[in-house]
Design a protein around this motif. Structure first.
Motif, PDB file in Angstrom:
ATOM      1  N   LEU A  87      16.487  -0.399 -14.741  1.00  0.00           N
ATOM      2  CA  LEU A  87      15.076  -0.760 -14.627  1.00  0.00           C
ATOM      3  C   LEU A  87      14.187   0.484 -14.746  1.00  0.00           C
ATOM      4  N   THR A  88      14.577   1.551 -14.081  1.00  0.00           N
ATOM      5  CA  THR A  88      13.815   2.804 -14.121  1.00  0.00           C
ATOM      6  C   THR A  88      13.682   3.306 -15.554  1.00  0.00           C
TER       7      THR A  88
ATOM      8  N   ILE B 158      11.402   0.962 -17.744  1.00  0.00           N
ATOM      9  CA  ILE B 158       9.975   1.093 -17.454  1.00  0.00           C
ATOM     10  C   ILE B 158       9.436   2.420 -18.001  1.00  0.00           C
TER      11      ILE B 158
ATOM     12  N   TYR C 265       3.699   1.894 -12.135  1.00  0.00           N
ATOM     13  CA  TYR C 265       4.545   0.944 -12.863  1.00  0.00           C
ATOM     14  C   TYR C 265       5.931   0.854 -12.241  1.00  0.00           C
TER      15      TYR C 265
ATOM     16  N   GLU D  70       5.733  -0.998  -8.837  1.00  0.00           N
ATOM     17  CA  GLU D  70       5.547  -2.427  -9.091  1.00  0.00           C
ATOM     18  C   GLU D  70       6.846  -3.075  -9.565  1.00  0.00           C
ATOM     19  N   GLY D  71       7.535  -2.402 -10.481  1.00  0.00           N
ATOM     20  CA  GLY D  71       8.798  -2.935 -10.988  1.00  0.00           C
ATOM     21  C   GLY D  71       9.857  -3.045  -9.907  1.00  0.00           C
ATOM     22  N   TYR D  72       9.956  -2.030  -9.053  1.00  0.00           N
ATOM     23  CA  TYR D  72      10.918  -2.083  -7.953  1.00  0.00           C
ATOM     24  C   TYR D  72      10.590  -3.218  -6.987  1.00  0.00           C
TER      25      TYR D  72
ATOM     26  N   GLN E  94       8.928  -6.002  -7.595  1.00  0.00           N
ATOM     27  CA  GLN E  94       9.223  -7.288  -8.223  1.00  0.00           C
ATOM     28  C   GLN E  94      10.716  -7.578  -8.279  1.00  0.00           C
ATOM     29  N   ALA E  95      11.535  -6.530  -8.401  1.00  0.00           N
ATOM     30  CA  ALA E  95      12.990  -6.701  -8.469  1.00  0.00           C
ATOM     31  C   ALA E  95      13.635  -6.736  -7.081  1.00  0.00           C
TER      32      ALA E  95
END
Length: 112
Positions: free
Chosen positions: A7-8, A11, A52, A55-57, A59-60
């Motif tokens: 994911l990192t 993004i 970003y 936010e991604g972390y 959401q996951a």
């Protein structure tokens, strides 16, 4: 490669980070099994990349241990337990020289 690392990297690549490198410390020589280092061309992008990722972390459902640094300092660290993410302005990254310090553990480089 674990979900957090994937994911990192995704993004950072999608959001225009440059010189993205992944370092493997799964041998236990570092507190985190994976370290990701990336650069942003300016302070605003550095701040945005941090946002970003957070936010991604979130959401996951990935727990964020802590965040250090500021965009104005040229360095931000995100500690998400299995991965340490270092975001730098190019001149700050060059000054600290983590790329050469950890060169033996580099497993992946990509970005612009």
């Amino acid at each position: 490669m674990d979900q957090t690392t994937e994911l990192t990297l995704r993004i950072l690549d999608e959001k225009k980070a440059v010189v993205i490198e992944r370092f493997d410390f799964s041998d236990g020589t570092f507190i985190h099994p994976t370290v990701v280092v990336a650069s942003a061309g300016n302070v605003r992008l550095l701040d945005a990349l941090c946002g970003y990722l957070l936010e991604g972390y979130e959401q996951a459902g990935i727990a964020i241990h802590h965040v250090e640094g500021t965009p104005e300092s040229g360095w931000i660290l995100l500690d998400v337990m299995s991965v340490a993410v270092h975001l730098f302005l190019p001149e700050t990254r060059q000054y600290y020289g983590v790329d050469s310090l950890w060169a033996d553990n580099r497993v992946e480089t990509h970005g612009r």
